[in-house]
Design a protein around this motif. Structure first.
Motif, mmCIF file in Angstrom:
data_model
loop_
_atom_site.group_PDB
_atom_site.id
_atom_site.type_symbol
_atom_site.label_atom_id
_atom_site.label_comp_id
_atom_site.label_asym_id
_atom_site.label_seq_id
_atom_site.Cartn_x
_atom_site.Cartn_y
_atom_site.Cartn_z
ATOM 1 N N PRO A 77 -7.393 -13.758 5.355
ATOM 2 C CA PRO A 77 -6.773 -12.564 5.898
ATOM 3 C C PRO A 77 -6.728 -11.465 4.838
ATOM 4 N N ALA A 78 -6.542 -10.247 5.283
ATOM 5 C CA ALA A 78 -6.522 -9.108 4.363
ATOM 6 C C ALA A 78 -5.351 -9.212 3.387
ATOM 7 N N LEU A 79 -5.572 -8.738 2.174
ATOM 8 C CA LEU A 79 -4.523 -8.699 1.162
ATOM 9 C C LEU A 79 -4.249 -7.245 0.822
ATOM 10 N N PHE A 80 -3.041 -7.000 0.344
ATOM 11 C CA PHE A 80 -2.670 -5.624 0.018
ATOM 12 C C PHE A 80 -2.167 -5.544 -1.408
ATOM 13 N N GLU A 81 -2.462 -4.421 -2.050
ATOM 14 C CA GLU A 81 -2.002 -4.226 -3.418
ATOM 15 C C GLU A 81 -1.644 -2.771 -3.620
ATOM 16 N N LEU A 82 -0.706 -2.558 -4.555
ATOM 17 C CA LEU A 82 -0.255 -1.193 -4.812
ATOM 18 C C LEU A 82 -1.114 -0.492 -5.850
ATOM 19 N N ARG A 83 -1.910 -1.279 -6.565
ATOM 20 C CA ARG A 83 -2.723 -0.670 -7.610
ATOM 21 C C ARG A 83 -3.883 0.074 -6.958
ATOM 22 N N VAL A 84 -3.842 1.355 -6.962
ATOM 23 C CA VAL A 84 -4.890 2.147 -6.317
ATOM 24 C C VAL A 84 -5.471 3.170 -7.280
ATOM 25 N N GLY A 85 -6.621 3.648 -6.945
ATOM 26 C CA GLY A 85 -7.185 4.779 -7.678
ATOM 27 C C GLY A 85 -7.890 4.441 -8.971
ATOM 28 N N ASP A 86 -7.976 3.160 -9.329
ATOM 29 C CA ASP A 86 -8.666 2.848 -10.577
ATOM 30 C C ASP A 86 -9.914 2.002 -10.345
ATOM 31 N N ASN A 87 -10.269 1.805 -9.089
ATOM 32 C CA ASN A 87 -11.484 1.061 -8.754
ATOM 33 C C ASN A 87 -11.648 -0.230 -9.558
ATOM 34 N N HIS A 88 -10.595 -0.995 -9.625
ATOM 35 C CA HIS A 88 -10.742 -2.276 -10.304
ATOM 36 C C HIS A 88 -11.294 -3.294 -9.305
ATOM 37 N N HIS A 89 -11.667 -4.454 -9.810
ATOM 38 C CA HIS A 89 -12.262 -5.457 -8.939
ATOM 39 C C HIS A 89 -11.397 -6.709 -8.900
ATOM 40 N N HIS A 90 -11.917 -7.757 -8.217
ATOM 41 C CA HIS A 90 -11.076 -8.942 -8.031
ATOM 42 C C HIS A 90 -11.810 -10.244 -8.298
ATOM 43 N N LEU A 91 -11.052 -11.179 -8.825
ATOM 44 C CA LEU A 91 -11.490 -12.557 -8.969
ATOM 45 C C LEU A 91 -10.795 -13.327 -7.864
ATOM 46 N N VAL A 92 -11.542 -14.129 -7.113
ATOM 47 C CA VAL A 92 -10.934 -14.898 -6.036
ATOM 48 C C VAL A 92 -11.252 -16.373 -6.238
ATOM 49 N N CYS A 93 -10.222 -17.203 -6.145
ATOM 50 C CA CYS A 93 -10.413 -18.650 -6.299
ATOM 51 C C CYS A 93 -10.900 -19.219 -4.966
ATOM 52 N N ARG A 94 -12.004 -19.941 -4.987
ATOM 53 C CA ARG A 94 -12.566 -20.501 -3.756
ATOM 54 C C ARG A 94 -11.670 -21.599 -3.202
#
Lengths: 164, 164
Positions: A77-94
């Motif tokens: 499902p979709a996740l939400f975060e407050l960190r915006v505007g810095d175009n960071h990326h994500h690591l996701v655990c399988r």
DNA sequence: CGTCTTCTTTTGACATAGTCAAGAAAAGAC
DNA sequence: GTCTTTTCTTGACTATGTCAAAAGAAGACG
């Protein structure tokens, strides 16, 4: 951050200050990559009568106002975060779905340059790094070796969890 | 590619050769980034009684066997493609959902190396480039300028379409 | 070629993650 | 404090799937 500050943030974004919104903001601050369901659960501790639909509405307003970002890892499902505007990326655990932020990959710019854009005008490069988090690795070391064939199945179990 | 070759591919992957599978393979060859619904529609031209559930089953078998790959752009249903094993990436049009393949981004290596993996062991870097395809740009040049605020909404209209 | 076993497909119910709309309630302006 | 507008609540509905049991093909073997 405190309630007063959240209120300011909301007003600056052109949104009214309401209890559901403050509750959701508070949950997002504590759980940087929470899914809608977790947010409902968390926000209800501050506002017990809060409905899931209200949370969806609040989150949609936040995303539209630019104070939250929605990320949608495949199979979760979709996740939400407050960190915006810095175009960071994500690591996701399988395995467990945990998400961690990662600042733009080495050299930043390369991430925005596909070798051939096929006529597209690109405005954003989204990068998701898939792997196993430290906890899942230590918890199932030999199991992990056999995980390859199971990955498709396991993605169904992904829930928004605490980032590392 | 023809039916005989598809049959070989299936057998090599350890899968039985059936009409539903051949039909789905044929559709995927013609529509490199089709969603499940489009595949049902397309495959029914070759096998009219085919059920949606059968297609889901076939696709799941293909992905598990490694002859198809599932991609899930945010806000759109899953798409499937036969091109596997080369870790290429995708361009996605925010307006119409069209998808195009893109070979590994310039610099390749940097994209696979987040600067700080937060304890994760990364096995794959997935890159999605968001933008507007040539068709959508020419079709709504001045509209496109106002598209920013609408992007979240428009993603709901995304359907699997022909790649450029 | 016919039978048998196993893998696929079908059928139908169910699950998840949401969206949409109408009225009630609350926020902010005056 | 009253009024207007936004937001929340309630409840129905939609899209994209999954799961399980039984019927039906595919391929192996004699």
């Amino acid at each position: 951050m405190e309630t007063t500050t959240w209120a300011q943030q909301l007003r600056e974004a052109g949104l009214r200050v309401t209890r559901p919104r403050l509750s959701v903001l508070s949950v997002l601050a504590d759980h940087p990559h929470a899914d809608a369901d977790s947010i409902v659960t968390g926000a209800r501790q501050l506002h017990p009568s809060l409905s899931p639909q209200a949370v969806y509405g609040v989150l949609k307003a936040f995303v539209a106002a630019g104070i939250a970002r929605r990320i949608e890892p495949a199979g979760a499902p979709a996740l939400f975060e407050l960190r915006v505007g810095d175009n960071h990326h994500h690591l996701v655990c399988r395995s467990c779905g945990a998400v961690a932020d990662v600042d733009c990959a080495v050299g930043a710019a390369p991430c925005l340059s596909p070798s051939d854009t096929a006529g597209f005008v690109v405005d954003e490069a989204e990068v998701v790094f898939w792997g196993l988090c430290a906890t899942c690795r230590s918890r199932g070391r030999e199991v992990a070796a056999r995980t390859d064939a199971m990955q498709v199945e396991q993605q169904h179990h992904i829930r928004g969890g605490a980032g590392a």
